[in-house]
Design a protein around this motif. Structure first.
Motif, short mmCIF file in Angstrom:
data_model
loop_
_atom_site.label_atom_id
_atom_site.label_comp_id
_atom_site.label_asym_id
_atom_site.label_seq_id
_atom_site.Cartn_x
_atom_site.Cartn_y
_atom_site.Cartn_z
N GLN A 294 0.83 -1.19 0.00
CA GLN A 294 0.00 0.00 0.00
C GLN A 294 0.87 1.25 0.00
O GLN A 294 1.81 1.36 0.80
CB GLN A 294 -0.92 0.01 1.22
N VAL A 295 0.55 2.17 -0.92
CA VAL A 295 1.30 3.43 -1.00
C VAL A 295 0.31 4.59 -1.07
O VAL A 295 -0.90 4.39 -1.21
CB VAL A 295 2.22 3.45 -2.25
N SER A 296 0.83 5.80 -1.01
CA SER A 296 -0.01 6.99 -1.10
C SER A 296 -0.45 7.24 -2.53
O SER A 296 0.15 6.77 -3.49
CB SER A 296 0.76 8.21 -0.58
N LYS A 297 -1.51 8.02 -2.66
CA LYS A 297 -1.99 8.41 -3.99
C LYS A 297 -0.91 9.22 -4.72
O LYS A 297 -0.79 9.12 -5.95
CB LYS A 297 -3.27 9.24 -3.88
N TRP B 276 8.11 6.50 -10.98
CA TRP B 276 8.62 6.17 -9.65
C TRP B 276 7.93 4.92 -9.12
O TRP B 276 8.56 4.05 -8.51
CB TRP B 276 8.39 7.33 -8.69
N TYR B 277 6.64 4.86 -9.34
CA TYR B 277 5.84 3.72 -8.87
C TYR B 277 6.34 2.42 -9.50
O TYR B 277 6.44 1.39 -8.84
CB TYR B 277 4.39 3.98 -9.25
N GLN B 278 6.68 2.49 -10.79
CA GLN B 278 7.22 1.32 -11.46
C GLN B 278 8.57 0.93 -10.87
O GLN B 278 8.86 -0.26 -10.68
CB GLN B 278 7.37 1.60 -12.95
N GLN B 279 9.40 1.91 -10.55
CA GLN B 279 10.69 1.61 -9.95
C GLN B 279 10.53 0.97 -8.57
O GLN B 279 11.33 0.12 -8.17
CB GLN B 279 11.53 2.88 -9.84
N ALA C 238 -2.16 -0.26 -8.55
CA ALA C 238 -2.22 0.64 -9.69
C ALA C 238 -1.47 0.10 -10.90
O ALA C 238 -1.67 0.57 -12.01
CB ALA C 238 -1.67 2.02 -9.32
N ILE C 239 -0.59 -0.89 -10.70
CA ILE C 239 0.06 -1.51 -11.85
C ILE C 239 -0.91 -2.43 -12.57
O ILE C 239 -0.97 -2.48 -13.80
CB ILE C 239 1.32 -2.28 -11.41
#
Length: 214
Positions: free
Chosen positions: A166-169, A177-180, A196-197
């Motif tokens: 779980q991460v922030s919006k 960054w999310y992909q990394q 989200a991926i």
């Protein structure tokens, strides 16, 4: 020199190897992650002599100290080269398996961010989840660049497949960054389930729902 004195000398030698690498391969904003880690690791290994009962244990403990110093020196060399030299796309570098990894990208032709993914101390965890920190550093060469940090919660329950993360919006919306973050977890041996991926329009739906999207 007795055994205890010899072991303590080895610990001092390991720190000398680490300090020599730090002088040779300066890493700017990454120092605040790497220097405390290696000193904590060497200090914890230095106390193993107190519970060492056999020659095999002694061999394992001294080897761990020597490996820690040598691998830290090599890691700094690799990260320095990743940032300052051209070559193949740098991978995620493992600082400690299951605990911390870094991806430093070349800044020769274009300034690119460096990513640090690390698990925080157990005391910062909440029931059922481990707390991680994901930091994005814009200018790795600048020691004053503290980067942008995100809290990441990773489920600690029993999982036969992917582990819920779980991460922030805000991080979800930073798609590169999310992909990394996903790549970093894979490098550390964790297969993450990042919503989200698997739902690539998730961040767009949120923007539309709160009235900020078209």
């Amino acid at each position: 020199m007795d055994l205890g004195d010899g072991y303590r000398a080895l610990a001092r030698g390991a720190l000398l190897v680490a300090e020599s690498a730090e002088d040779a391969y300066r890493l700017g904003a990454l120092e605040r992650f790497l220097k405390p880690w290696v000193r904590g690791r060497v200090n914890s290994l230095a106390f193993l002599i107190d519970s060492c009962d056999t020659t095999r244990q002694l061999a394992q403990d001294t080897r761990a100290l020597a490996h820690t110093a040598a691998e830290y020196s090599q890691l700094r060399n690799q990260l320095f080269s990743d940032v300052h030299h051209t070559g193949p796309e740098p991978p995620w570098r493992i600082v400690e398996q299951g605990t911390m990894a870094i991806r430093a990208q070349s800044g020769i032709l274009l300034r690119q961010p460096t990513f640090v993914l690390r698990r925080l101390d157990a005391g910062s965890n909440v029931p059922g989840a481990a707390t991680w920190d994901f930091t994005v550093i814009a200018n790795t060469s600048n020691p004053a660049d503290e980067g942008t940090s995100f809290v990441v919660m990773v489920s600690t329950g029993d999982h036969t497949g992917s582990v819920p993360v779980q991460v922030s919006k805000e991080l979800e919306n930073e798609r590169a960054w999310y992909q990394q973050l996903a790549y970093g977890f894979h490098a550390l041996g964790v297969t993450p389930f990042l919503t989200a991926i698997y739902d690539p329009d998730r961040h767009r739906k949120r923007a539309t729902d709160d009235g900020s999207g078209g």
